[in-house]
Design a protein around this motif. Structure first.
Motif, PDB file in Angstrom:
ATOM      1  N   THR A   1       0.802  -1.219   0.000  1.00 52.51           N
ATOM      2  CA  THR A   1       0.000   0.000   0.000  1.00 52.51           C
ATOM      3  C   THR A   1       0.837   1.271   0.000  1.00 52.51           C
ATOM      4  OG1 THR A   1      -1.701  -1.201   1.215  1.00 52.51           O
ATOM      5  CG2 THR A   1      -1.878   1.186   1.189  1.00 52.51           C
ATOM      6  N   LEU A   2       1.826   1.339   0.838  1.00 50.71           N
ATOM      7  CA  LEU A   2       2.593   2.564   1.030  1.00 50.71           C
ATOM      8  C   LEU A   2       3.279   3.069  -0.244  1.00 50.71           C
ATOM      9  CD1 LEU A   2       3.141   4.566   3.278  1.00 50.71           C
ATOM     10  CD2 LEU A   2       5.171   3.255   3.861  1.00 50.71           C
ATOM     11  N   PRO A   3       4.009   2.225  -0.981  1.00 52.34           N
ATOM     12  CA  PRO A   3       4.637   2.742  -2.208  1.00 52.34           C
ATOM     13  C   PRO A   3       3.620   3.258  -3.219  1.00 52.34           C
ATOM     14  CG  PRO A   3       5.610   0.642  -1.603  1.00 52.34           C
ATOM     15  CD  PRO A   3       4.414   0.840  -0.714  1.00 52.34           C
ATOM     16  N   PHE A   4       2.504   2.579  -3.352  1.00 55.77           N
ATOM     17  CA  PHE A   4       1.456   3.020  -4.274  1.00 55.77           C
ATOM     18  C   PHE A   4       0.953   4.403  -3.871  1.00 55.77           C
ATOM     19  CE2 PHE A   4      -3.122   3.098  -5.409  1.00 55.77           C
ATOM     20  CZ  PHE A   4      -2.991   3.085  -6.783  1.00 55.77           C
ATOM     21  N   PHE A   5       0.704   4.585  -2.597  1.00 55.66           N
ATOM     22  CA  PHE A   5       0.224   5.863  -2.067  1.00 55.66           C
ATOM     23  C   PHE A   5       1.227   6.982  -2.361  1.00 55.66           C
ATOM     24  CE2 PHE A   5       0.170   8.918   1.459  1.00 55.66           C
ATOM     25  CZ  PHE A   5      -1.160   9.323   1.459  1.00 55.66           C
ATOM     26  N   VAL A   6       2.477   6.763  -2.027  1.00 57.75           N
ATOM     27  CA  VAL A   6       3.513   7.781  -2.221  1.00 57.75           C
ATOM     28  C   VAL A   6       3.685   8.110  -3.699  1.00 57.75           C
ATOM     29  CG1 VAL A   6       6.012   8.184  -2.034  1.00 57.75           C
ATOM     30  CG2 VAL A   6       4.742   7.302  -0.073  1.00 57.75           C
TER      31      VAL A   6
ATOM     32  N   ALA B 261      -3.876  13.224   4.097  1.00 59.64           N
ATOM     33  CA  ALA B 261      -3.943  11.801   3.767  1.00 59.64           C
ATOM     34  C   ALA B 261      -2.849  11.024   4.504  1.00 59.64           C
ATOM     35  CB  ALA B 261      -3.830  11.598   2.264  1.00 59.64           C
ATOM     36  N   ASN B 262      -1.674  11.648   4.662  1.00 61.02           N
ATOM     37  CA  ASN B 262      -0.589  11.002   5.420  1.00 61.02           C
ATOM     38  C   ASN B 262      -1.043  10.692   6.845  1.00 61.02           C
ATOM     39  OD1 ASN B 262       1.068  11.428   3.193  1.00 61.02           O
ATOM     40  ND2 ASN B 262       2.224  13.084   4.141  1.00 61.02           N
ATOM     41  N   PHE B 263      -1.652  11.692   7.499  1.00 65.49           N
ATOM     42  CA  PHE B 263      -2.125  11.475   8.865  1.00 65.49           C
ATOM     43  C   PHE B 263      -3.139  10.339   8.907  1.00 65.49           C
ATOM     44  CE2 PHE B 263      -1.062  16.108   9.699  1.00 65.49           C
ATOM     45  CZ  PHE B 263       0.068  15.809  10.437  1.00 65.49           C
ATOM     46  N   LEU B 264      -4.038  10.313   7.945  1.00 65.07           N
ATOM     47  CA  LEU B 264      -5.036   9.246   7.908  1.00 65.07           C
ATOM     48  C   LEU B 264      -4.379   7.895   7.670  1.00 65.07           C
ATOM     49  CD1 LEU B 264      -7.878  10.987   5.889  1.00 65.07           C
ATOM     50  CD2 LEU B 264      -7.865  10.429   8.331  1.00 65.07           C
ATOM     51  N   LEU B 265      -3.452   7.850   6.723  1.00 62.82           N
ATOM     52  CA  LEU B 265      -2.791   6.588   6.424  1.00 62.82           C
ATOM     53  C   LEU B 265      -1.983   6.104   7.615  1.00 62.82           C
ATOM     54  CD1 LEU B 265      -2.200   4.458   4.219  1.00 62.82           C
ATOM     55  CD2 LEU B 265      -0.150   5.761   3.683  1.00 62.82           C
TER      56      LEU B 265
END
Length: 185
Positions: free
Chosen positions: A81-86, A146-150
């Motif tokens: 999930t994280l790489p996709f988000f970034v 979005a970072n805070f939410l993630l």
């Protein structure tokens, strides 16, 4: 994990999956043609991508709870999930920088856009690249939110799923010992 060969094999497979996932998303980021101009559609795709990340996390919570190894499954979930988000944000910043060069303090290459995204994500904010226009600042603020939410909400859900998965494994193990059907004679 109790150190059995099966546990070690699962851990190695999880790490391999994480590395391959990261490599695939990075390759897509650098190889896909990002030559369109920034538009309302770009923001729509970003919003849809963030929503997709939310759905992916919800699905992963369910798979973590039903996994034989919930801790490893959670690591795999974060690694996917994280790489996709970034990289979604990096692509958005790259397109914005190409369409409106005054949006940032310098022209952004794909690597610069990724660097900027990571500095915003990690809250380091070196200041060497910063948003100049209102649109760039709004997008950056959106990423911060979005970072805070993630990090906060999603991490809490994933941790809760790991704990619930482990609790379910313990109940299954105890049920087999005490409350299960009688053993055949």
């Amino acid at each position: 994990m109790d150190g059995t060969p099966g546990d070690r094999r699962s851990a190695v497979l999880t790490v391999a999956q994480a590395v391959l996932s990261l490599a695939a998303v990075l390759a897509a980021y650098y190889l896909l043609p990002l030559d369109s101009s920034f538009s309302v559609a770009t923001v729509g795709v970003l919003v849809a991508g963030v929503a997709l990340v939310g759905l992916l996390i919800a699905w992963q919570v369910r798979t973590i709870m039903h996994s034989a190894r919930p801790g490893l499954r959670a690591v795999a979930a974060v690694a996917a999930t994280l790489p996709f988000f970034v990289l979604m944000f990096a692509a958005t910043y790259y397109l914005l920088g190409r369409s409106e060069p005054a949006s940032f303090t310098e022209t952004l290459t794909r690597t610069d856009a990724l660097y900027f995204t990571m500095t915003v994500f990690s809250t380091v904010g070196f200041g060497d690249i910063s948003p100049r226009t209102e649109l760039a600042r709004l997008l950056t603020t959106g990423q911060m939110t979005a970072n805070f939410l993630l990090i906060g909400v999603a991490a809490r859900f994933l941790l809760g799923a790991v704990q619930e998965g482990r609790r379910l494994r313990e109940l299954e193990a105890r049920g087999g010992e005490r409350g299960g059907p009688p053993a055949p004679p």
